[in-house]
Design an enzyme around this catalytic site. Sequence first.
Site, short mmCIF file in Angstrom:
data_model
loop_
_atom_site.label_atom_id
_atom_site.label_comp_id
_atom_site.label_asym_id
_atom_site.label_seq_id
_atom_site.Cartn_x
_atom_site.Cartn_y
_atom_site.Cartn_z
CG ASP A 96 -6.73 36.12 28.88
OD1 ASP A 96 -7.00 36.09 30.10
OD2 ASP A 96 -6.32 35.12 28.25
CB CYS A 124 -7.67 32.98 36.76
SG CYS A 124 -7.83 31.91 35.31
#
Length: 307
Positions: free
Chosen positions: A198, A129
């Site tokens: 996250d 990512c």
Amino acid sequence: MHDLISDTAKRIKQLEIQGARNVAIAAITSVKEAVTQSKAKTKTGFLNELLEAKELLFASRATEPLMRNAVRYVIQAVESSNKTDVQELAVVVSQVTSQFLERLEQSKEKIAAIGSKRISNNSRVLTHCHSSTVTNMLRKAKLDGKTFEVVCTESRPVFQGRLTAKEMLDSNIKTTMIVDSAVRLFMNEIDLVVVGADAITSEGNVINKIGTSMVALAAKEARTPFYVVSELLKFDPATVLGDYEKIEERSSKEVWESPPSGLIIRNPAFDVTRREFIHGIICEEGVVSPDSISELINRKYPWIFAT
Ligand code: RUB
């Protein structure tokens, strides 16, 4: 005030602003700007506007504790301020926002300096990512004179890997892109895996872009060290009290714009990597074990637990 906040929330939801840090920075910066347009006459009215902003921003993406912690930090400062004048309260918001952003920046640089030392010369580093904390750390390693190359995944369905690839090439780092499902095939040629986060839970598990747990699984099987690179403020205090971190589920259109009718498409944005797959978390306090996260947070950021 409402328009500015809902515009930011929309941009976050649509991934115009992506990555936990950028999301948190955009959220509190929008609060700081919005309060200068406050129509409130009293401190209670001002706080109500802030709570409305909080609701809108929190609803933009479900799995973003750094954003939630940042917005809560600003609201707590207003609640505990002895000021009552709305304009003075807007100054309080501006000051604490700047303070929060400054500390976030300092953490990023500390993480980069610590993480850079983990990059060996002539090594190959895989990432998944796009994490601005990871790319900043890799840039620092390059500036420190390390010779290494990066392998990045596409990160379907939204291809954040392309952002990573562009940033690495801009820093003159040799970069290879692979499809997500090629991770196991390449893992034997990888010396180190670094991913962002996250959310970090009270049990030391890490939530990051969908597929991260499969990368961790492949890394473990190949005995390749797997590190998470993250600010401690991505810790979700609600997990201490038994809540599970919500995993955001995004539109099926991101996976297939016009699918055949009747097809079920699932599109979770994140997954959970359990702590036993994580060699260490590279954070502003050093390289730490996922097991010690709760204790560290308690020591360094006790305000995070105030509701
Ligand atoms: C981004 C992602 C990143 C983390 C950390 O997902 O999973 O690894 O957010 O990023 P999305 P950072 O693109 O869906 O937001 O280190 O920049 O906070």
